[in-house]
Design an enzyme around this catalytic site. Sequence first.
Site, mmCIF file in Angstrom:
data_model
loop_
_atom_site.group_PDB
_atom_site.id
_atom_site.type_symbol
_atom_site.label_atom_id
_atom_site.label_comp_id
_atom_site.label_asym_id
_atom_site.label_seq_id
_atom_site.Cartn_x
_atom_site.Cartn_y
_atom_site.Cartn_z
ATOM 1 N N SER A 146 0.855 -1.195 0.000
ATOM 2 C CA SER A 146 0.000 0.000 0.000
ATOM 3 C C SER A 146 0.892 1.247 0.000
ATOM 4 O O SER A 146 2.075 1.175 0.303
ATOM 5 C CB SER A 146 -0.862 -0.023 1.263
ATOM 6 N N TYR A 150 -2.125 -0.186 10.293
ATOM 7 C CA TYR A 150 -2.178 -0.584 8.875
ATOM 8 C C TYR A 150 -0.911 -0.136 8.150
ATOM 9 O O TYR A 150 -0.353 -0.869 7.333
ATOM 10 C CB TYR A 150 -3.444 0.023 8.258
HETATM 11 N N1 LIG Z 1 -8.758 -0.380 -1.691
HETATM 12 C C1 LIG Z 1 -7.624 0.294 -1.730
HETATM 13 O O1 LIG Z 1 -7.559 1.477 -2.080
HETATM 14 C C2 LIG Z 1 -6.347 -0.407 -1.350
HETATM 15 C C3 LIG Z 1 -5.172 0.326 -1.411
HETATM 16 C C4 LIG Z 1 -3.970 -0.295 -1.082
HETATM 17 C C5 LIG Z 1 -3.958 -1.615 -0.713
HETATM 18 N N2 LIG Z 1 -5.118 -2.313 -0.636
HETATM 19 C C6 LIG Z 1 -4.996 -3.731 -0.269
HETATM 20 O O2 LIG Z 1 -5.529 -4.507 -1.329
HETATM 21 C C7 LIG Z 1 -6.009 -5.746 -0.806
HETATM 22 C C8 LIG Z 1 -7.445 -5.954 -1.254
HETATM 23 O O3 LIG Z 1 -8.225 -4.896 -0.741
HETATM 24 P P1 LIG Z 1 -9.703 -4.538 -1.205
HETATM 25 O O4 LIG Z 1 -9.772 -3.066 -1.163
HETATM 26 O O5 LIG Z 1 -10.066 -5.249 -2.454
HETATM 27 O O6 LIG Z 1 -10.522 -5.064 0.050
HETATM 28 P P2 LIG Z 1 -11.753 -6.027 0.189
HETATM 29 O O7 LIG Z 1 -12.196 -5.870 1.615
HETATM 30 O O8 LIG Z 1 -12.742 -5.818 -0.903
HETATM 31 O O9 LIG Z 1 -11.101 -7.469 0.020
HETATM 32 C C9 LIG Z 1 -10.398 -8.127 1.024
HETATM 33 C C10 LIG Z 1 -10.844 -9.589 1.012
HETATM 34 O O10 LIG Z 1 -10.053 -10.289 1.966
HETATM 35 C C11 LIG Z 1 -10.887 -11.195 2.675
HETATM 36 N N3 LIG Z 1 -10.319 -11.495 3.983
HETATM 37 C C12 LIG Z 1 -10.247 -10.683 5.064
HETATM 38 N N4 LIG Z 1 -9.698 -11.333 6.090
HETATM 39 C C13 LIG Z 1 -9.390 -12.582 5.651
HETATM 40 C C14 LIG Z 1 -8.808 -13.716 6.266
HETATM 41 N N5 LIG Z 1 -8.424 -13.694 7.550
HETATM 42 N N6 LIG Z 1 -8.656 -14.819 5.519
HETATM 43 C C15 LIG Z 1 -9.065 -14.850 4.219
HETATM 44 N N7 LIG Z 1 -9.615 -13.814 3.593
HETATM 45 C C16 LIG Z 1 -9.789 -12.682 4.301
HETATM 46 C C17 LIG Z 1 -12.213 -10.462 2.795
HETATM 47 O O11 LIG Z 1 -13.265 -11.363 3.068
HETATM 48 C C18 LIG Z 1 -12.315 -9.768 1.441
HETATM 49 O O12 LIG Z 1 -13.006 -10.565 0.506
HETATM 50 C C19 LIG Z 1 -5.836 -5.661 0.707
HETATM 51 O O13 LIG Z 1 -4.613 -6.280 1.057
HETATM 52 C C20 LIG Z 1 -5.753 -4.182 0.959
HETATM 53 O O14 LIG Z 1 -5.073 -3.904 2.146
HETATM 54 C C21 LIG Z 1 -6.323 -1.747 -0.948
#
Ligand SMILES: NC(=O)c1ccc[n+]([C@@H]2O[C@H](COP(=O)([O-])OP(=O)(O)OC[C@H]3O[C@@H](n4cnc5c(N)ncnc54)[C@H](O)[C@@H]3O)[C@@H](O)[C@H]2O)c1
Length: 286
Positions: free
Chosen positions: A169, A182
């Site tokens: 991130s 985070y």
């Molecule tokens: N959305 C953003 O702007 C952004 C930016 C930087 C990084 N990220 C990272 O990208 C990745 C995906 O994020 P997203 O925005 O699509 O979020 P999201 O919440 O849509 O997806 C995360 C998924 O992980 C699953 N999950 C959570 N805990 C879990 C566990 N213990 N075991 C198995 N699965 C689990 C959830 O059920 C969910 O389906 C994450 O690592 C997040 O930190 C997101």
Amino acid sequence: MTTLPFQIDLTNKVAVVTGGAGILCGQFVDALAACGAKVAVLDLKLENAEKKAKEVQEQGGIAIGVEANVLDKESLKAAHEVILDKFGPCDILINGAGGNHPLGTTTKEYLFEEDLKQKAEDVITFFDLDPQGVQFVFNLNFLGTLLPSQEFASDMVNREGTTIINISSMNAYTPLTKIPAYSGAKAAVSNFTQWLAVHMSKVGIRVNGIAPGFFVTAQNEKLLKNEDGSFTERSEKILRNTPMDRFGEAHELIGTMLYLVSHDASSFVNGVVIPVDGAFSAYSGV
Ligand SMILES: NC(=O)c1ccc[n+]([C@@H]2O[C@H](COP(=O)([O-])OP(=O)(O)OC[C@H]3O[C@@H](n4cnc5c(N)ncnc54)[C@H](O)[C@@H]3O)[C@@H](O)[C@H]2O)c1
């Protein structure tokens, strides 16, 4: 079928995507399947994982939904057995499960003396941060990357074209206000990406990462949008610091993921974390 920025051939490759039912990683699932990979969608709830896999199947792709908790070795082991049985050994692992938690988050960006003297009940200062909340976030992002890597890298040793992609991130470079847990956890993910790339370099497993900038998803929607759909003050600040003046769209991560997965395109790229951020991480604000 998903529109791809370019096609790579992943026929007969097995891809495991943790958090594959989520918004960003759901895009990775679609793209990997569209390139011919057999994709295992791993997520906490079987129902969500299966729903995503069904979407892929309806588009003509090959996918299964598998329940797994990335923090539980036994659960990962059980998921691995299902995948070995249905698809065979894992070639590509995307460690996408991750996220933040309100208990690891301060209410305000800065500490003000008045919040110590006469603190409103709903204000969480640095001093109120809950160790369990902080630990939850650290575990989910860091251990939740390390444990699936342990489980699935065992399939990859000395098999050509195997690779792991971690999801970091922006806050790994410079921490964002309010979210110390985070930020620290994602810094650990980037650091671990380098560590694992070095560690696995003699057995042919490339390990890289992607650091998404700001993408509006279910996870951060409350931080970024008001109830009426307008942007919050925090969103406005992010946009001011994103030279391209906009949030990213999830499909804009696909090209970087496919590049890192493709042995033809990136066979000597190892231990890097690529920002996909509209130049946020390059901009000092001046
Ligand atoms: N959305 C953003 O702007 C952004 C930016 C930087 C990084 N990220 C990272 O990208 C990745 C995906 O994020 P997203 O925005 O699509 O979020 P999201 O919440 O849509 O997806 C995360 C998924 O992980 C699953 N999950 C959570 N805990 C879990 C566990 N213990 N075991 C198995 N699965 C689990 C959830 O059920 C969910 O389906 C994450 O690592 C997040 O930190 C997101």
